[in-house]
Write a protein that holds these residues in place. Structure first.
Motif, short mmCIF file in Angstrom:
data_model
loop_
_atom_site.label_atom_id
_atom_site.label_comp_id
_atom_site.label_asym_id
_atom_site.label_seq_id
_atom_site.Cartn_x
_atom_site.Cartn_y
_atom_site.Cartn_z
N HIS A 213 -72.73 115.01 17.95
CA HIS A 213 -72.36 114.26 16.74
C HIS A 213 -72.53 115.13 15.49
O HIS A 213 -71.69 115.09 14.59
CB HIS A 213 -73.23 113.00 16.61
CG HIS A 213 -72.83 111.93 17.55
ND1 HIS A 213 -72.84 112.09 18.91
CD2 HIS A 213 -72.37 110.66 17.34
CE1 HIS A 213 -72.43 110.98 19.50
NE2 HIS A 213 -72.13 110.10 18.56
N ALA A 216 -69.77 117.64 15.40
CA ALA A 216 -68.47 117.03 15.12
C ALA A 216 -68.36 116.51 13.69
O ALA A 216 -67.26 116.30 13.19
CB ALA A 216 -68.22 115.90 16.11
N GLY A 217 -69.48 116.29 13.05
CA GLY A 217 -69.45 115.78 11.67
C GLY A 217 -68.99 114.35 11.60
O GLY A 217 -68.29 113.96 10.65
N ILE A 218 -69.40 113.54 12.57
CA ILE A 218 -68.94 112.14 12.59
C ILE A 218 -70.11 111.17 12.42
O ILE A 218 -70.00 109.99 12.78
CB ILE A 218 -68.18 111.81 13.89
CG1 ILE A 218 -69.02 112.17 15.12
CG2 ILE A 218 -66.84 112.52 13.94
CD1 ILE A 218 -68.48 111.64 16.43
N LYS A 231 -63.37 110.44 8.25
CA LYS A 231 -64.71 110.95 7.94
C LYS A 231 -64.76 112.46 8.13
O LYS A 231 -65.31 113.20 7.30
CB LYS A 231 -65.72 110.26 8.87
CG LYS A 231 -67.13 110.35 8.40
CD LYS A 231 -67.99 109.43 9.24
CE LYS A 231 -69.37 109.36 8.67
NZ LYS A 231 -70.15 108.30 9.22
N LEU A 232 -64.20 112.91 9.24
CA LEU A 232 -64.21 114.35 9.55
C LEU A 232 -63.40 115.13 8.50
O LEU A 232 -63.79 116.22 8.07
CB LEU A 232 -63.64 114.57 10.95
CG LEU A 232 -63.45 116.01 11.40
CD1 LEU A 232 -64.78 116.75 11.41
CD2 LEU A 232 -62.84 116.07 12.80
N ASN A 233 -62.28 114.55 8.09
CA ASN A 233 -61.43 115.22 7.10
C ASN A 233 -62.13 115.44 5.78
O ASN A 233 -61.82 116.36 5.04
CB ASN A 233 -60.16 114.39 6.86
CG ASN A 233 -59.02 114.97 7.67
OD1 ASN A 233 -58.87 116.18 7.75
ND2 ASN A 233 -58.24 114.09 8.28
N ASN A 235 -65.27 116.13 5.56
CA ASN A 235 -66.38 117.07 5.79
C ASN A 235 -65.81 118.47 6.02
O ASN A 235 -65.42 118.82 7.14
CB ASN A 235 -67.19 116.57 7.02
CG ASN A 235 -68.45 117.36 7.23
OD1 ASN A 235 -68.57 118.49 6.77
ND2 ASN A 235 -69.39 116.76 7.93
N ALA A 238 -67.59 120.71 8.69
CA ALA A 238 -67.35 120.28 10.08
C ALA A 238 -65.93 120.64 10.50
O ALA A 238 -65.69 121.08 11.63
CB ALA A 238 -67.58 118.77 10.21
N LYS A 239 -65.01 120.48 9.56
CA LYS A 239 -63.61 120.81 9.87
C LYS A 239 -63.47 122.29 10.21
O LYS A 239 -62.80 122.68 11.17
CB LYS A 239 -62.73 120.48 8.67
CG LYS A 239 -61.70 119.47 9.00
CD LYS A 239 -60.85 118.92 7.91
CE LYS A 239 -60.61 119.70 6.68
NZ LYS A 239 -59.68 119.05 5.75
N TRP A 242 -64.79 122.99 13.68
CA TRP A 242 -63.83 122.61 14.72
C TRP A 242 -62.75 123.68 14.87
O TRP A 242 -62.35 124.05 15.96
CB TRP A 242 -63.15 121.28 14.35
CG TRP A 242 -63.88 120.06 14.81
CD1 TRP A 242 -64.52 119.16 14.03
CD2 TRP A 242 -64.04 119.59 16.15
NE1 TRP A 242 -65.08 118.16 14.78
CE2 TRP A 242 -64.78 118.40 16.10
CE3 TRP A 242 -63.62 120.06 17.40
CZ2 TRP A 242 -65.12 117.66 17.23
CZ3 TRP A 242 -63.95 119.32 18.53
CH2 TRP A 242 -64.70 118.14 18.44
#
Ligand SMILES: Nc1ncnc2c1ncn2[C@@H]1O[C@H](COP(=O)(O)OP(=O)(O)OP(=O)(O)O)[C@@H](O)[C@H]1O
Length: 256
Positions: A213, A216-218, A231-233, A235, A238-239, A242
Motif C-alpha cells: 500500500h 502504491a501510494g493508495i 488518489k494515485l494521480n 501523488n 508514487a506515480k 510506479w
C-alpha cells in the motif's frame, strides 16, 4: 550500543546524570567486582559497556581461569592481564583509559566447594583465549547453495523474465529464495527499478522493503479502482515509483 556482561540496566539507571551522559557519549563504561556466588565460589568479573565499533577496535574478550582458591592466579601472564584501575593496555602496547569489552570468568567459579574438597588438585585451567586473535573477527555465513527447485525459479525470473508466484509449506525455503532473488535482481537492475514490498509491515521489514500500500501510494486502499487511481494521480512520488519499477516483489501475498 551493546550492553555486555554483568553490567545491568539497573546499574546504568543508578548512575548520576552527568556520568551517564558522559558514558553514553563516549560509548563506554566499565565496572569490576569480586563476588561470592551462591554456591560459595568466587568469581571476578569485569564488564564493559561499550559500543560495537570500540569493541571491534580493541580486544574483544579474555577469559582468565581462577585458581583453586577462587582467585585470579598471580602468574606473570595472568598478572599482566589483570586490569589496573582505570587504565588498560591494548595489544599494540599503549596504555589508555578507554575500557575494552572484556569479560573475566572461570570454569572454576562454577564448581561447588564440595567438589573442590573432594578433588584436592585444582581442575585443569580452561584454555585462555588470545584476545588479539578475536579482534575484528567477523563470523561470516557461508553462501547457501540453492536447491534445484530454487534455482529453477531463479532462472525463470532472472533470465526468462517470467512473472512467478511461489508458495509452499513452512520451511521449504521460500524466504531463502526470495532474499537471494532480491539480491540478484538488485545487481541486474538499476536502483529504484526493483520494488520490494509485502502485504504487512512486519513481512516488509524482514526483506528490507515497504508495504504494498505504501509503495502504491493508495493509503489504506479503501475505495473503488477509479477512486484509487485519482488518489494515485495526485501523488507524484508514487506515480514516479510506479513508472520506474521494472520488477515488483510482493511477499506474504494474499493471492493464494
Ligand atoms: N538451499 C538451501 N540450502 C540450505 N538450507 C536451506 C536452503 N533453503 C532453505 N534452507 C534452510 O531451510 C530453513 C527454512 O528455510 P526458509 O525460512 O526459507 O523457509 P520458508 O519456506 O520461508 O519457511 P516459512 O514459511 O516458515 O517462513 C532455513 O533454516 C534455511 O536456512
Amino acid at each position: 550500543m551493546a550492553l555486555a556482561g554483568a553490567l545491568t540496566m539497573d546499574r546504568l539507571l543508578r548512575m548520576n546524570a552527568p556520568r551517564l551522559h558522559s558514558c553514553l557519549r563516549s560509548g563506554t563504561h566499565s565496572s569490576s567486582r569480586l563476588s561470592r556466588t551462591r554456591n560459595n565460589t568466587t568469581q571476578f568479573t569485569r564488564t564493559f559497556f561499550t559500543n560495537p565499533s570500540r569493541a571491534q577496535q580493541y580486544s574483544a574478550q579474555r577469559i582468565l581461569p581462577l585458581n583453586h582458591h577462587g582467585r585470579i592466579p598471580a602468574s606473570p601472564t595472568h598478572q599482566a592481564s589483570r586490569p589496573t584501575k582505570g587504565r588498560f593496555t591494548n595489544h599494540a602496547g599503549s596504555s589508555r583509559t578507554t575500557p575494552l569489552l572484556r569479560c573475566y570468568s572461570s570454569a572454576a567459579a562454577s564448581l561447588s566447594s564440595d567438589f573442590r574438597h573432594s578433588h584436592p588438585h585444582p581442575a585443569p585451567a580452561p584454555p585462555t583465549l588470545d584476545a588479539s586473535s578475536l579482534d575484528n573477527t567477523i563470523i561470516s555465513q557461508a553462501p547457501l547453495q540453492l536447491s534445484t527447485e530454487q534455482q529453477f525459479l531463479m532462472q525463470q525470473v532472472l533470465h526468462n523474465k517470467k512473472s512467478v508466484f511461489f508458495t509452499g509449506s513452512a520451511g521449504t525455503g521460500k524466504s531463502v529464495l526470495l532474499r537471494q532473488l532480491i539480491e540478484n535482481l538488485k545487481e541486474h537492475y538499476k536502483p529504484g527499478q526493483v520494488a520490494v514490498t509485502a502485504s504487512t509491515g512486519i513481512a516488509a521489514c524482514n526483506i528490507g522493503g515497504c508495504t504494498l500500500h505504501a509503495f502504491a501510494g493508495i493509503g489504506l486502499g479503501n475505495g473503488t479502482v477509479d477512486q484509487l487511481m485519482v488518489k494515485l494521480n495526485e501523488n507524484r512520488r508514487a506515480k514516479a515509483r510506479w513508472r520506474k519499477t521494472k520488477v515488483l516483489i510482493i511477499d506474504e501475498s494474499k493471492f493464494s
